[in-house]
Structure formats: structure tokens, C-alpha cells
Design a protein around this motif. Structure first.
Motif, PDB file in Angstrom:
ATOM      1  N   MET A  95       0.831  -1.225  -0.266  1.00 42.67           N
ATOM      2  CA  MET A  95      -0.568  -0.120   0.303  1.00 42.67           C
ATOM      3  C   MET A  95       0.356   1.247  -0.329  1.00 42.67           C
ATOM      4  SD  MET A  95      -3.010   0.991   3.051  1.00 42.67           S
ATOM      5  CE  MET A  95      -4.045  -0.361   2.583  1.00 42.67           C
ATOM      6  N   ARG A  96       0.518   2.195  -0.963  1.00 42.49           N
ATOM      7  CA  ARG A  96       1.018   4.016  -0.383  1.00 42.49           C
ATOM      8  C   ARG A  96       1.169   4.187   0.326  1.00 42.49           C
ATOM      9  NH1 ARG A  96      -0.267   6.730  -5.852  1.00 42.49           N
ATOM     10  NH2 ARG A  96      -2.756   5.536  -5.094  1.00 42.49           N
ATOM     11  N   ALA A  97       1.663   5.192   0.677  1.00 47.96           N
ATOM     12  CA  ALA A  97       1.381   6.425   1.903  1.00 47.96           C
ATOM     13  C   ALA A  97       0.427   7.205   1.987  1.00 47.96           C
ATOM     14  CB  ALA A  97       2.556   7.056   1.998  1.00 47.96           C
ATOM     15  N   ARG A  98       0.049   7.504   0.960  1.00 42.39           N
ATOM     16  CA  ARG A  98      -1.022   8.158   0.276  1.00 42.39           C
ATOM     17  C   ARG A  98      -2.767   7.089   0.480  1.00 42.39           C
ATOM     18  NH1 ARG A  98      -2.438  11.584  -3.139  1.00 42.39           N
ATOM     19  NH2 ARG A  98      -0.512  12.326  -3.463  1.00 42.39           N
ATOM     20  N   ASP A  99      -2.373   6.020   0.441  1.00 36.18           N
ATOM     21  CA  ASP A  99      -4.045   4.976   0.682  1.00 36.18           C
ATOM     22  C   ASP A  99      -3.929   4.748   1.479  1.00 36.18           C
ATOM     23  OD1 ASP A  99      -3.963   4.365  -1.847  1.00 36.18           O
ATOM     24  OD2 ASP A  99      -2.266   2.507  -2.084  1.00 36.18           O
ATOM     25  N   TYR A 135       7.731  11.679  -0.334  1.00 36.47           N
ATOM     26  CA  TYR A 135       7.171   9.827  -0.522  1.00 36.47           C
ATOM     27  C   TYR A 135       5.534   9.833  -0.414  1.00 36.47           C
ATOM     28  CZ  TYR A 135       7.733  10.449   4.788  1.00 36.47           C
ATOM     29  OH  TYR A 135       7.608  11.338   5.721  1.00 36.47           O
ATOM     30  N   ASP A 137       3.854   8.369  -2.199  1.00 35.23           N
ATOM     31  CA  ASP A 137       3.492   7.284  -4.029  1.00 35.23           C
ATOM     32  C   ASP A 137       4.550   5.881  -3.723  1.00 35.23           C
ATOM     33  OD1 ASP A 137       1.082   8.356  -5.105  1.00 35.23           O
ATOM     34  OD2 ASP A 137       1.949   9.629  -5.550  1.00 35.23           O
ATOM     35  N   VAL A 138       5.226   6.190  -2.226  1.00 37.73           N
ATOM     36  CA  VAL A 138       6.014   4.801  -2.028  1.00 37.73           C
ATOM     37  C   VAL A 138       5.574   4.089  -1.731  1.00 37.73           C
ATOM     38  CG1 VAL A 138       8.122   4.768  -1.310  1.00 37.73           C
ATOM     39  CG2 VAL A 138       7.970   7.012  -2.412  1.00 37.73           C
ATOM     40  N   PRO A 139       5.628   2.834  -1.819  1.00 37.51           N
ATOM     41  CA  PRO A 139       5.125   1.783  -1.171  1.00 37.51           C
ATOM     42  C   PRO A 139       5.311   1.565   0.396  1.00 37.51           C
ATOM     43  CG  PRO A 139       5.797   0.276  -3.233  1.00 37.51           C
ATOM     44  CD  PRO A 139       6.431   2.178  -2.819  1.00 37.51           C
ATOM     45  N   LEU A 140       4.509   1.576   1.639  1.00 38.03           N
ATOM     46  CA  LEU A 140       4.524   1.179   3.147  1.00 38.03           C
ATOM     47  C   LEU A 140       6.674   0.890   3.660  1.00 38.03           C
ATOM     48  CD1 LEU A 140       1.691   1.593   4.964  1.00 38.03           C
ATOM     49  CD2 LEU A 140       2.843   3.316   4.352  1.00 38.03           C
ATOM     50  N   GLN A 148       7.426   5.821   8.300  1.00 35.01           N
ATOM     51  CA  GLN A 148       6.122   5.120   7.953  1.00 35.01           C
ATOM     52  C   GLN A 148       5.345   5.533   9.921  1.00 35.01           C
ATOM     53  OE1 GLN A 148       6.657   1.332   9.202  1.00 35.01           O
ATOM     54  NE2 GLN A 148       7.696   0.545   6.696  1.00 35.01           N
TER      55      GLN A 148
END
Length: 286
Positions: A95-99, A135, A137-140, A148
Motif C-alpha cells: 500500500m502507498r502512503a497516500r492509500d 514519499y 506514492d511510495v509503498p509502505l 512510516q
């Protein structure tokens, strides 16, 4: 910003929690007001995590009464924000940060909600507020522990909560990231009047922010300002043995507090600032 009210965001009356015959804590009388910062401290096995679970409605009281934002625990919805401990990202690694932040707006524990008008803009605003835009759109699982936790703070604030519960959010973070997370939490409290309950094994990162301390030990507790609770006299009485509290360069060091987790299955972090003397010696270096 929530409307101001004189009603406490947390109210406990003669609250007690026991596991079988073991009293974790009892006779807790507590009102937490809007914009108050309450630090929850204590040794391993003293019931800090259980106190947080009681506020979240995950464990019932053995006796007494507890309300959270005027409702039974677990019924506060988006008015309550929660920052968990640093943990493995089970089911969230890709999951991306924005998600994750969007889940705090229109999602729920079993999945993401449908995007609504303006949701993307709000997510961007929250990410910017917690310093996570770079970050987004970067995966967690590709983020550092500190990054995080910034995103988790954003998720917790996304619902515009009246109460923010922080469960050991500084674990595994270096001093720089500890400072960043605590400053984010405190800035929210000051700007929106959000009450904060901050469970921690180390008081020093939040010492200048905490209005009061709830210190749990051996089924007993003390509630008061840091200056009232974090004293040799107060903690010695609480533990039933000699405990020294030292003030060193605006830091608090607790020396000699017993570890209640020895021989039990209740594992929680050490008391704030504890340094155990070597066998046969007294005192400790700060």
C-alpha cells in the motif's frame, strides 16, 4: 475544529481491569479534558497496553465505568484517532502512503472506501502537514520506521479526531524521528484542541508536552503532573521499594524500579529512563 465542550473526552470512575485473579489496575478515577496531554507510564506488565485496549473497547473493564468522547469505548468512530506501535505491515506492505492516509478518511478496517469529491486534495494536505509529501506514492514497506510513523500520524488525524490515542509510537525510532513524531502530535493538540493519551516507555521525549502522568505499577497507580508523580517519594511509595528519580540536564532518570514482567507473560517496555544498577551496587550513570 470540534466544538468546545466542558465534557471530558475520557471519564473513568472506579475503573478496574483484571485477568483472572490478577488485578492489572483498579480504582482509576480520571477525567481527561479537551486539549490535555496525558502520558501513560509504567514498567513491563503494569497494564499500559491494557489501558489503551480498554479505551479502544477491545477489552472490557472488570468493574467501574469508562466513557470515551461521551460514549462507551469502541463507539467513538472517527472522533477518535489511533497511532499504533511500530509493527510489521501485515496486509499493508504494498500500500502507498497516500492509500493509508485515505483509509483514515473514507476507509474502514476491512478495506478502502470509494474516493469522494475532494478526498485526494485532503489526502495531499494531510501528507504535507506531517511532512510525507515526498514519499506519498511510495509503498509502505520501502519507507523507514520514522517515515512510516509520519504516515500513521497522518492516517490518525485524517478523521479530524477529538481524541488521539498513541500506543508506543516512538518504539524503534531514533531521537530525530522521535522528536518529529512527538512534535506532530503536540502541534495537532495545540492547533485543534485534540486531547492526547500517549503511552510510552520513555518520558523524556514528551516531558515538556505532558500536562499529567498516569503511572501504573503493581496494580496501583498515580495521577498528577510530571513534577508531582515523577519523584523519588511518589514512585517509592507506588513500588513499595526504594526508587530514585534523578533530574539530569532536563531529563528524568528512574533508578531501581522493579520490572513486573519477570516470570509473567505480560511484556511491555521498560519504565521511563530506567537504569538498573549492577548486582551489589547502588546508583547508575545517567
Amino acid at each position: 475544529m470540534p466544538a468546545e465542550t466542558d465534557e471530558p473526552v475520557i471519564r473513568a470512575r472506579n475503573a478496574a481491569l483484571a485477568y483472572g485473579t490478577r488485578n492489572v489496575w483498579q480504582d482509576v478515577e480520571l477525567d481527561v479534558s479537551r486539549s490535555e496531554f496525558l502520558a501513560v507510564l509504567g514498567p513491563n506488565g503494569s497494564g499500559k497496553t491494557s489501558f489503551m485496549k480498554a479505551l479502544l473497547g477491545r477489552v472490557p473493564l472488570s468493574s467501574g465505568q469508562l466513557t470515551v468522547i461521551g460514549r462507551p469505548p469502541g463507539k467513538s468512530g472517527r472522533r477518535l484517532g489511533y497511532i499504533p506501535q511500530q509493527s510489521t505491515l501485515v496486509g499493508q506492505a504494498a500500500m502507498r502512503a497516500r492509500d493509508l492516509v485515505r483509509m483514515g478518511i473514507d476507509g474502514h478496517r476491512f478495506g478502502l472506501g470509494l474516493p469522494g469529491h475532494g478526498t485526494g486534495r485532503l489526502v495531499d494536505e494531510i501528507l504535507a502537514a506531517v511532512g510525507a509529501t515526498d514519499y506519498a506514492d511510495v509503498p509502505l514497506d520501502m519507507l523507514s520506521g520514522g517515515e512510516q510513523q509520519r504516515v500513521r500520524v497522518g492516517q490518525a488525524l485524517a478523521g479530524d479526531p477529538q481524541l488521539l490515542l498513541c500506543d508506543e509510537p516512538l518504539l524503534s525510532l531514533d531521537l530525530r524521528h522521535q522528536r518529529a513524531v512527538t512534535e506532530l502530535v503536540d502541534a495537532r493538540r495545540r492547533s485543534h484542541g485534540t486531547a492526547v493519551v500517549f503511552v510510552t516507555h520513555e518520558i523524556n521525549p514528551v516531558l515538556g508536552m505532558a500536562d499529567r502522568v498516569l503511572y501504573l505499577a503493581r496494580g496501583r497507580h498515580r495521577i498528577g503532573t510530571p513534577d508531582d508523580v515523577l519523584t523519588s517519594e511518589s514512585l517509592s511509595d507506588l513500588y513499595g521499594t526504594r526508587v530514585d528519580v534523578l533530574r539530569v540536564r532536563d531529563r528524568v532518570v528512574v533508578v531501581g524500579a522493579p520490572d513486573e514482567s519477570a516470570g509473567s507473560h505480560h511484556h511491555e517496555p521498560e519504565p521511563p529512563g530506567v537504569r538498573r544498577p549492577a548486582r551489589g551496587k547502588q546508583g547508575a550513570r545517567a
